[in-house]
Design a protein around this motif. Structure first.
Motif, short mmCIF file in Angstrom:
data_model
loop_
_atom_site.label_atom_id
_atom_site.label_comp_id
_atom_site.label_asym_id
_atom_site.label_seq_id
_atom_site.Cartn_x
_atom_site.Cartn_y
_atom_site.Cartn_z
N THR A 26 0.84 -1.21 0.00
CA THR A 26 0.00 0.00 0.00
C THR A 26 0.87 1.26 0.00
OG1 THR A 26 -1.80 -1.14 1.15
CG2 THR A 26 -1.78 1.27 1.25
N LEU A 27 1.93 1.25 0.79
CA LEU A 27 2.82 2.41 0.83
C LEU A 27 3.44 2.69 -0.53
CD1 LEU A 27 4.68 1.76 4.21
CD2 LEU A 27 3.13 3.66 3.73
N ILE A 28 3.86 1.64 -1.23
CA ILE A 28 4.48 1.81 -2.54
C ILE A 28 3.47 2.28 -3.57
CG2 ILE A 28 5.61 0.58 -4.43
CD1 ILE A 28 7.02 -1.13 -2.36
N VAL A 29 2.25 1.74 -3.51
CA VAL A 29 1.19 2.19 -4.44
C VAL A 29 0.85 3.65 -4.19
CG1 VAL A 29 -1.23 1.87 -5.08
CG2 VAL A 29 0.25 -0.12 -4.78
N GLU A 30 0.75 4.04 -2.92
CA GLU A 30 0.45 5.43 -2.59
C GLU A 30 1.55 6.36 -3.09
OE1 GLU A 30 -0.07 5.39 1.60
OE2 GLU A 30 -2.20 4.83 1.51
N ARG A 44 3.31 10.39 -6.99
CA ARG A 44 4.30 10.77 -8.01
C ARG A 44 3.60 11.10 -9.32
NH1 ARG A 44 9.83 9.25 -9.43
NH2 ARG A 44 10.02 8.85 -11.65
N LEU A 45 2.60 10.30 -9.67
CA LEU A 45 1.87 10.51 -10.92
C LEU A 45 1.02 11.76 -10.86
CD1 LEU A 45 1.16 9.32 -13.70
CD2 LEU A 45 -0.72 8.10 -12.60
N LEU A 46 0.32 11.96 -9.76
CA LEU A 46 -0.57 13.11 -9.63
C LEU A 46 0.21 14.41 -9.55
CD1 LEU A 46 -3.18 11.66 -7.09
CD2 LEU A 46 -3.54 12.13 -9.53
N THR A 51 9.84 12.61 -7.50
CA THR A 51 9.99 11.91 -6.23
C THR A 51 10.21 10.43 -6.48
OG1 THR A 51 8.51 13.49 -5.16
CG2 THR A 51 8.87 11.42 -4.02
N SER A 52 10.98 9.80 -5.62
CA SER A 52 11.26 8.37 -5.76
C SER A 52 9.98 7.55 -5.84
CB SER A 52 12.08 7.91 -4.55
OG SER A 52 12.02 6.51 -4.39
#
Length: 375
Positions: A224-228, A233-235, A240-241
């Protein structure tokens, strides 16, 4: 390099034969044929089932369902005697040959992974992994463990109890297709080379070993942390990494989890190439030895502590340019792994668990090491 522990099958109409290649890539099918029969390799065993998409779209949806197969050709009984086949590298990642090459590399890496895990005293990856290979559909590699999460979670089990028998069958079929590991095998416009794939596969298989100990709740939070982070980053259209910033909530969990993946990936790749190509082996070890931490919250190559794991196990002098104080030299891979418990969600928590499980061995040196990694 021989292709190890894959299924080789022969077929003519309803007459089937099957064998498993050994450690030297050899196989023997006892079934005879009077006329030509097809012979093919199926990349599916009790260790892993590999599926793949050779294009950037879902133009071939059946590829997501059926295991990757590679036909060796059609042969008569006499032609099958002493049959040899060479999987050749193809730079065009959208070809079936490139997909088969990648699957063959994967299965050899899985075989190596089992051997290296046994030698290190750590568990092997979970059995029956679903591994999806994509030429373009994903951006990199990941270990979401989705099939394992859905099949073993309490919520999934409760849902199954509410379904009709037919609904339970459908749910099981859908769940079996969910990926545990995904990998994009194209980079810079061409299919990845063997050593690049090896390090990537070792890395992701290392994550799956961590999952065995961490469990579903930990892994759900981690993914979940990686998806968030990816969504943000996309939005924000930012640089950002993909793992977010060091200042984000949950960054410590990512720092430890990804450190383990990097440590396993580079350590096992170096071990493999010690006997094949010393330059590649040195490159993988140097990546761990020369990590240079700093306080840039957007640079995950600095705040994910993969070099720290290596420093805990090596007995070499730390390069001065890294700024790391490494006087720790008495830990082993299995001791690193045992500390990767479900409640260890940060670097300092990891430090505490390592020390508590090992009689506070080199406690002051560990404090210097972790501090120099900027945590």
């Amino acid at each position: 390099m021989p292709l190890r522990n894959v299924e080789v099958k022969s077929r003519r109409w309803f007459t089937l034969g099957q064998a498993r290649t050994d450690g030297n890539g050899r196989f023997s099918i006892g079934q005879g044929y009077r006329r030509e029969a097809k012979v093919f390799v199926e990349f599916k065993t009790e260790r892993a089932t590999t599926r793949g998409i050779t294009f950037g779209t879902l133009a071939r949806p059946w590829e997501l369902v059926l295991p990757i197969r590679h036909q060796l050709g059609s042969y008569t009984g006499s032609q099958m005697q002493g049959l040899r086949y060479h999987f050749s590298y193809q730079a065009d990642a959208t070809t079936k040959g490139a997909l088969s090459w990648t699957a063959a590399t994967l299965f050899n890496t899985v075989d190596d992974m089992y051997a290296y895990c046994a030698a290190s005293g750590i568990p092997t990856p979970p059995a029956n992994l679903n591994i999806m290979l994509f030429s373009r559909l994903t951006s990199s590699a990941a270990t979401p463990m989705l099939r394992y999460l859905t099949e073993t979670s309490l919520v999934s089990q409760m849902i199954s109890q509410t379904l009709t028998p037919a609904g339970q069958v459908l749910k099981a079929v859908v769940q079996r297709q969910l990926p545990d590991i995904t990998c994009r095998y194209e980079g810079n416009g061409e299919a990845l080379l063997t050593d690049e794939l090896d390090e990537t596969f070792f890395h992701e298989l290392g994550h799956s070993v961590h999952y065995r100990q961490a469990g579903n709740l930990y892994w759900t939070g981690y993914i979940t942390l990686i998806v968030e982070a990816a969504a943000k980053r996309l939005l924000d259209n930012s640089r950002t990494s993909i793992y977010g910033r060091k200042t984000d909530n949950g960054a410590g969990l990512i720092a430890v989890s990804e450190a383990w993946g990097n440590y396993v990936g580079n350590t096992f790749a170096a071990r493999k190439y010690d006997a094949i190509n010393l330059n590649i082996a040195r490159f993988n070890r140097d990546r761990l030895e020369f990590q240079t931490p700093n306080d840039d919250p957007d640079d995950d190559d600095r705040w994910i502590v993969y070099g720290m794991f290596h420093d805990m196990t090596d007995n070499t002098t730390e390069p001065p340019a890294t700024g790391v104080t490494d006087n720790v030299n008495s830990y082993t891979t299995i001791q690193l792994y045992r500390a990767m418990q479900p409640d260890v969600m940060g670097v300092r928590k990891y430090q505490q668990r390592v020390l508590s499980q090992n009689n506070n061995r080199q406690a002051s040196e560990m404090e210097q090491l972790v501090t120099s990694y900027r945590w």
